[in-house]
Design an enzyme around this catalytic site. Structure first.
Site, PDB file in Angstrom:
ATOM      1  CB  SER A 192      37.489   2.806 -38.426  1.00 12.64           C
ATOM      2  OG  SER A 192      38.691   2.684 -37.686  1.00 12.64           O
ATOM      3  CG  ASP A 345      35.274  -1.736 -28.545  1.00 10.16           C
ATOM      4  OD1 ASP A 345      35.473  -2.383 -29.592  1.00 10.16           O
ATOM      5  OD2 ASP A 345      35.949  -0.730 -28.244  1.00 10.16           O
ATOM      6  NE  ARG A 376      36.060  -8.087 -29.441  1.00 10.15           N
ATOM      7  CZ  ARG A 376      36.477  -6.926 -28.963  1.00 10.15           C
ATOM      8  NH1 ARG A 376      35.818  -5.823 -29.258  1.00 10.15           N
ATOM      9  NH2 ARG A 376      37.539  -6.866 -28.193  1.00 10.15           N
TER      10      ARG A 376
HETATM   11  C1  S3P Z   1      38.949   2.656 -30.824  1.00 14.70           C
HETATM   12  C2  S3P Z   1      38.153   2.524 -31.928  1.00 14.70           C
HETATM   13  C3  S3P Z   1      37.370   1.322 -32.242  1.00 14.70           C
HETATM   14  C4  S3P Z   1      37.265   0.381 -31.052  1.00 14.70           C
HETATM   15  C5  S3P Z   1      38.567   0.241 -30.325  1.00 14.70           C
HETATM   16  C6  S3P Z   1      39.045   1.587 -29.811  1.00 14.70           C
HETATM   17  C7  S3P Z   1      39.698   3.910 -30.627  1.00 14.70           C
HETATM   18  O1  S3P Z   1      37.980   0.649 -33.309  1.00 14.70           O
HETATM   19  O2  S3P Z   1      36.798  -0.891 -31.452  1.00 14.70           O
HETATM   20  O3  S3P Z   1      38.440  -0.637 -29.233  1.00 14.70           O
HETATM   21  O4  S3P Z   1      40.162   4.176 -29.495  1.00 14.70           O
HETATM   22  O5  S3P Z   1      39.823   4.678 -31.584  1.00 14.70           O
HETATM   23  P1  S3P Z   1      37.677   1.056 -34.847  1.00 14.70           P
HETATM   24  O6  S3P Z   1      38.038   2.467 -34.995  1.00 14.70           O
HETATM   25  O7  S3P Z   1      38.574   0.214 -35.681  1.00 14.70           O
HETATM   26  O8  S3P Z   1      36.224   0.740 -35.041  1.00 14.70           O
END
Ligand code: S3P
Length: 462
Positions: A192, A345, A376
């Site tokens: 993440s 996403d 989702r």
């Molecule tokens: C993001 C990380 C992702 C993604 C989100 C944007 C970011 O989430 O789904 O839309 O900008 O760091 P996760 O880090 O929780 O996977």
């Protein structure tokens, strides 16, 4: 319903936190003739949040061009202002931020409302954790249902403290930043970028080296932008797909210009629309091509998608390119789980492409989809099922039986989730019968101009 009606239903940044039922605005997408033309989708959401947050933590001015002026990012701008930075709109998608310096945030006078945005909220938590202030974090019903322990666990190890929160560590949550933050070495429990970024942002105020280890590489915009602002950050490979990122604490971050490329996660919608509407031929410009974001393009090409890339160039470490996309006969593929972070996403709209393909598409390792703006995994399966597509969830895998066409005719529940709304509308542009979504409101979080832009390319909404 026309685009004007679509806009009137949109929630504006600054409106009070709403429940899903306060006002909804349905919309139908209809089978369209071939799409054509050139478009530039709005600025990348991840980079827009980061430019505002790093700008707020830097000394001097950060000039941002191409900022995404969607609700999620506007909420981050407001939060940075409430924390003491000077944040001004200077032109069309042009913004200026005068920061307060690392650990320089002031205590906000009211709760910080991040609306629908997990990224804005979680990255700001990291930044606040490294300042000696207390702040209340809040958001809409979707954000209030999302897990925050994954963020505050490492922040507490660094010396921040959760003063109060809702059941299960959820929002509203009051966070007291650390007076003397400690550098830590942290292994993220799931891949993440939000967790990684929160730890790195808190680590800015800690003396010594803060290290994040991830088993699978997630998007690296925070690392690239920190470097661009003058921090020392070293990235090394870790295992087969992972990375070890080490940040030297207490840098003097200096404001720097940021050019925000077009968001590949938003480009995904017109891209898939052009692939599935027969005879289409469109061009998308300035699309960011950071390899940690291009899993969808790789997959669509494997499915037989005609996607040509040209004019690749770079800015502040983030490459971008022009894409020509043509209507294509797609076939089913298997998407490996290790590709998930680079297209996390995009699975909803990939599932739409898979429904129009011939054969079965198997998408593996999608557990993280359950904790996004909505669940989702379930929502994607429901979206397809109500439109006559055969789909199955097996454990964390999504299996779509493509038959080369989609019956359509369904009403899709969007669950306060912009990407479900846009994916379902893309499906409606090529399905046999119209596809209706229950609410367009949340499209404004990431892509306020989505419907008018798709109309300009030839999409029919009614
Ligand atoms: C993001 C990380 C992702 C993604 C989100 C944007 C970011 O989430 O789904 O839309 O900008 O760091 P996760 O880090 O929780 O996977």
């Amino acid at each position: 319903m026309r685009a004007a009606a679509f806009r009137s239903g949109a929630r504006r940044a600054g409106d009070p936190i709403l429940s899903h039922s306060d006002h909804t605005s349905p919309l139908e997408a209809r089978k369209s003739a071939a799409l054509s033309g050139t478009a530039r989708v709005p600025g990348d959401k991840s980079i827009s949040h980061r430019a505002l947050i790093l700008g707020a933590l830097a000394v001097g001015e950060t000039r941002i061009s191409g900022l995404l002026e969607g609700e999620d990012v506007l909420n981050t701008a407001k939060a940075m202002r409430a924390l003491g930075a000077k944040v001004e709109r200077t032109g069309d998608c042009a913004w200026s931020v005068h920061g307060v310096g690392v650990a320089g945030f002031a205590a906000p006078g009211a709760p910080l409302d991040f609306g629908n945005s997990g990224t804005g909220c979680r990255l700001a938590m990291g930044a606040v954790a490294g300042s000696p202030i207390t702040a209340i974090f809040d958001g809409d019903a979707s954000l209030r249902s999302r897990p925050m322990r994954r963020i505050v666990d490492p922040l507490e190890q660094m010396g921040a403290r959760v003063v109060s929160c809702s059941e299960g560590g959820r929002l509203p949550l009051t966070l007291a930043g650390a007076r003397d933050p400690l550098p830590i070495t942290y292994r993220t429990p799931v891949p993440s970028a939000q967790i990684k970024s929160a730890v790195l942002l808190a680590g800015l105020s800690a003396p010594g080296i803060t290290t994040v280890i991830e088993a699978e590489a997630s998007r690296d915009h925070t690392e690239l932008m920190l470097q661009h602002f003058g921090a020392t950050i070293v990235t090394e490979p870790e295992g087969a797909h992972g990375r070890k990122i080490s940040l030297t604490g207490q840098p003097e971050l200096r404001g720097a210009p940021v050019v925000v490329p077009a968001d590949p996660s938003s480009a995904a919608f017109p891209m898939v629309a052009a692939l599935v509407v027969p005879g289409s031929d469109i061009v998308l410009t300035d699309v960011m091509t950071n390899p940690l974001r291009t899993g969808l393009i790789t997959t669509l090409r494997e499915m037989g998608g005609l996607i040509e890339e040209s004019e690749t160039r770079g800015d502040a470490g983030e490459p971008m390119a022009r894409f020509r996309i043509r209507g294509s006969q797609l076939h089913g593929v298997e998407v490996p789980p290790e590709r998930a972070p680079s297209m996390i996403d995009e699975y909803l709209v990939l599932a739409v492409a898979a429904a129009f393909a011939e054969g079965t598409t198997v998408m593996r390792g999608l557990h993280e989809l359950r904790v996004k703006e909505s669940d989702r995994l379930e929502a994607t399966a429901d979206m397809l099922r109500v439109n006559g597509v055969k789909v199955e969830i097996v454990g964390d895998d999504l299996i779509v039986e493509g038959r080369g066409h989609v019956p359509g005719g369904g009403l899709v529940a969007t669950h306060m989730d912009h990407r479900i709304a846009m994916s379902a509308l893309v499906m409606g542009l090529a399905a046999n019968k119209p596809v209706t979504i229950d609410d367009t409101t949340f499209i404004a979080t990431s892509f306020p101009d989505f419907v008018p832009m798709m109309q300009r390319l030839g999409g029919t909404f009614g």
